[in-house]
Design a protein around this motif. Sequence first.
Motif, PDB file in Angstrom:
ATOM      1  N   LYS A  16      11.892   8.692   7.542  1.00 16.71           N
ATOM      2  CA  LYS A  16      12.272   8.904   9.104  1.00 16.71           C
ATOM      3  C   LYS A  16      10.820   9.309   9.810  1.00 16.71           C
ATOM      4  O   LYS A  16      10.751   9.538  10.960  1.00 16.71           O
ATOM      5  N   SER A  17       9.890   9.390   8.921  1.00 19.90           N
ATOM      6  CA  SER A  17       8.449   9.668   9.504  1.00 19.90           C
ATOM      7  C   SER A  17       7.625   8.992   8.438  1.00 19.90           C
ATOM      8  O   SER A  17       8.060   8.493   7.570  1.00 19.90           O
TER       9      SER A  17
ATOM     10  N   ALA B  60       8.666   4.689   8.951  1.00 20.48           N
ATOM     11  CA  ALA B  60       9.649   5.186   9.890  1.00 20.48           C
ATOM     12  C   ALA B  60      10.435   3.869  10.557  1.00 20.48           C
ATOM     13  O   ALA B  60      11.891   4.206  10.844  1.00 20.48           O
ATOM     14  N   ALA B  61       9.647   3.026  10.952  1.00 18.90           N
ATOM     15  CA  ALA B  61      10.519   2.061  11.721  1.00 18.90           C
ATOM     16  C   ALA B  61      11.477   1.222  10.843  1.00 18.90           C
ATOM     17  O   ALA B  61      12.534   0.817  11.368  1.00 18.90           O
TER      18      ALA B  61
ATOM     19  N   ASN C 103      14.668   3.226  10.397  1.00 19.24           N
ATOM     20  CA  ASN C 103      15.333   3.412  11.808  1.00 19.24           C
ATOM     21  C   ASN C 103      16.380   1.956  11.787  1.00 19.24           C
ATOM     22  O   ASN C 103      17.629   1.859  12.005  1.00 19.24           O
TER      23      ASN C 103
ATOM     24  N   ASP D  86      -3.151  -2.456  -2.411  1.00 18.84           N
ATOM     25  CA  ASP D  86      -3.281  -1.748  -3.586  1.00 18.84           C
ATOM     26  C   ASP D  86      -2.196  -0.704  -3.957  1.00 18.84           C
ATOM     27  O   ASP D  86      -2.635   0.354  -4.078  1.00 18.84           O
TER      28      ASP D  86
ATOM     29  N   PRO E  90      -7.271  -1.222  -0.196  1.00 19.71           N
ATOM     30  CA  PRO E  90      -6.892   0.330  -0.600  1.00 19.71           C
ATOM     31  C   PRO E  90      -5.656   0.292   0.494  1.00 19.71           C
ATOM     32  O   PRO E  90      -5.804   0.021   1.987  1.00 19.71           O
TER      33      PRO E  90
ATOM     34  N   GLN F 152      -5.160   2.783   3.987  1.00 21.31           N
ATOM     35  CA  GLN F 152      -6.716   3.095   4.736  1.00 21.31           C
ATOM     36  C   GLN F 152      -7.194   1.842   5.031  1.00 21.31           C
ATOM     37  O   GLN F 152      -8.417   2.271   5.920  1.00 21.31           O
TER      38      GLN F 152
ATOM     39  N   LYS G 138      -7.988  -0.614   7.731  1.00 19.44           N
ATOM     40  CA  LYS G 138      -7.809  -0.924   9.151  1.00 19.44           C
ATOM     41  C   LYS G 138      -8.411  -2.225   9.603  1.00 19.44           C
ATOM     42  O   LYS G 138      -7.812  -2.817  10.280  1.00 19.44           O
TER      43      LYS G 138
ATOM     44  N   GLY H 211       2.589  -1.697   9.830  1.00 22.81           N
ATOM     45  CA  GLY H 211       1.494  -1.786  10.583  1.00 22.81           C
ATOM     46  C   GLY H 211       0.397  -2.711  10.048  1.00 22.81           C
ATOM     47  O   GLY H 211      -0.463  -3.366  10.779  1.00 22.81           O
TER      48      GLY H 211
ATOM     49  N   ILE I 242       0.605  -6.248  11.207  1.00 25.55           N
ATOM     50  CA  ILE I 242       0.104  -6.688  12.574  1.00 25.55           C
ATOM     51  C   ILE I 242      -1.127  -6.650  12.500  1.00 25.55           C
ATOM     52  O   ILE I 242      -1.927  -7.645  13.036  1.00 25.55           O
ATOM     53  N   SER I 243      -1.959  -5.794  11.961  1.00 23.69           N
ATOM     54  CA  SER I 243      -3.315  -5.600  11.874  1.00 23.69           C
ATOM     55  C   SER I 243      -3.937  -7.043  11.146  1.00 23.69           C
ATOM     56  O   SER I 243      -4.839  -7.776  11.704  1.00 23.69           O
TER      57      SER I 243
ATOM     58  N   LYS J  91      -3.213 -10.493  13.395  1.00 22.92           N
ATOM     59  CA  LYS J  91      -4.173 -10.446  14.466  1.00 22.92           C
ATOM     60  C   LYS J  91      -5.567 -10.514  14.038  1.00 22.92           C
ATOM     61  O   LYS J  91      -6.133 -11.534  14.789  1.00 22.92           O
TER      62      LYS J  91
ATOM     63  N   LEU K 232      10.826  -7.979  13.282  1.00 25.04           N
ATOM     64  CA  LEU K 232      10.603  -6.651  13.679  1.00 25.04           C
ATOM     65  C   LEU K 232       9.180  -6.529  14.361  1.00 25.04           C
ATOM     66  O   LEU K 232       9.370  -5.667  15.361  1.00 25.04           O
TER      67      LEU K 232
ATOM     68  N   ALA L 111       4.425  -8.186  18.122  1.00 24.02           N
ATOM     69  CA  ALA L 111       2.998  -7.371  18.235  1.00 24.02           C
ATOM     70  C   ALA L 111       1.785  -8.414  17.629  1.00 24.02           C
ATOM     71  O   ALA L 111       0.746  -8.158  17.945  1.00 24.02           O
TER      72      ALA L 111
END
Lengths: 386, 288
Positions: free
Chosen positions: A34-35, A39-40, A43, A166, A195, A198, A200, A224, A227-228, A231, A254, A258
Amino acid sequence: MRHLFATIAVAAFATASVSQAALAETKVGLLLPKSGTYAALGNEIEAGFNLALEEAGRTGDFTIVAEDTEVKPPVGLAKARKLVLQDNVDVIVGIVSSGVLGALRDFIDGAEVPLIVANAGNNAATGAACSPYIVRVSFSNGQVNRPMGPWLVDKGIKKVYTLAPDYAAGHQMIESFTAAYEAAGGEVIGGEFTPFGQTKDFGPYLTNAKAAGPDAVFVFYAGGEAISFVKQYGSFGLAPDLPLFGSGFLTSPLYVGAEGDAAIGVVASLHYIPTLDTPENKAFVEAFKAKFDRPPSEYAVQGYDAARVLLGAIDAGATDRASIAAALPKVKYTGPRGPLEIDPATNNVVQNIYIYETVKADNGLTQKIVGTVEGVRDDPNGCMLQ
Amino acid sequence: MDSGVWALQLLNALQYSMLLFLLSIGLTVILGLLHFVNLAHGALYMMGAYLGVSVAMATGSYWAALFLAPLLVTVIGAVLYFALIERLRHSGPMNQVLVTFGLIFVFLDVVRLLWGDIALGLDVPPLLAGTAHFFGIAFPTYRLFIIFVGLLVMALLWVVLARTQIGAMIRAGVENSDMAAAMGINVGRLFFAVFCVGCALAGLAGVVAAPVLSATTGMGVSILVPTLIVVVIGGLGSLEGAIVGSLIVGFIETVGAALAPNVAAISSYVLLAAILILRPQGLIPARG
């Protein structure tokens, strides 16, 4: 007369509540993140699970105790102990991270509590470390990725470069793909594990991938990071020279919104996509959209099928931990993702894998099926259930 | 790898350095001038990204987001300043760290409540979309824009700090705030102004980063560590320190990622440890 009426009323009420109690006794521990990073996903799985119970009109038959794994193996294990020992649940549903599933495995097996895995795909859980108490309705990492190997070779893509985070799932997804791809005659000319959690900026890795000169890149990223990655892949303008293929979580409905136009043309394999043209799926998508105003993702279906499989076991007469565990592998039906059954040899789901392309539609991005591999079943890989 | 690949990797490194610079300059000047440890700086960066996404959605314009998001973050920063930071200024670093560390979690849950757990993307405007081709290499135009924004902010800050009276007052405040106050500088108002600029730059970094890195709930925490490393390596309170520190950390992490990803993940910590042992005041501290 009045007294008699009251007696009858009380008796009727008592019988009603007894039969009600017989049904209402299933206590479900919902163990989801939930965190944290996933988390998404948690849910979404819970939304699917509740939808299946509501659709069947059986919400009242279950007591649900929800706990948060925080995507941390020690926390997940502590919460599982609490659900089993303190809340005395009949069955546990959930688990998103392979790491958490790995930490729970021995406890679940020893406590003899059935666990319906609604996401975590580590191969070992339904392979060498399988358990009669662990049933997986989601997917295994190998199951999702193997079909892409022969498919890519078939399309004339002979050399790929791979990228993945990784950690356990990243390695397994790439290893399964590589084995199937090389067996079909393709060659993995290089790759990198970034990694986890970590990374981004994928720019440095994309630059290296391009420099290696492959026909395409094959990647696994989820949430996440997906998505990165997509893009940034788009921003480097690599699509014409270096098409992107991957594990289907890369462009999951989902979060494909984005990712935007960068996701167009990406081809990936997955066990569910919301545009499947079957009556079961259309009904499911309709019900999900009516409630949440967006199409369901594979995670929602996994939660939905976890509930369907549990309902199937209970309808077959299961009432307690042992009988639920025994009944789960026998459940078989056609759901939103197509025909679904549990393989008694491994307790992993047997299902179709869909190869889909993300395409542009009038109202945003949608998924177009470009290939279907029916009834994908994992080898026992050391599992001794049968 | 040929020279074209290296040129691309160096541009990748420069782009990451510029993001680190936008964040660390605010943090380092707040630390140097106010002696205030603001761990919530990363949370303001995250707010910049999310507010940027919302403004862009509401107005349909990236440029509106680029200007409004830093302003909104500044407002949040101003509220924080009066509600908490001013009161905490003299209560010691441990209390400041605890309170601002707590703020990280408050912002995290506010973001989860308002925007949800799914990462959000921000589209780049048509002007900056696509790739730029030069000297035989292709590089995303938007990443060049990030480098440009970083260099622009760097130049503006240098002019303000080195060539204006405000800059002289700030440098005096960093050097010795009691003496600066005795010389008639309204140190309180100066602190507030500097704090606001720091917040605006964090918000700017967030909105500039959002199209590349997406707006995620974890972004504020994950950027905080490299930013603190930049501040420690560069030295507290100095523009030059933030520039040098950002470039070092940005290049180590990016070029390292291209060569050996798993070594790169720890190399900036090794450098941090080395600096703390050999030159604890940082490479270019403001107070000589």
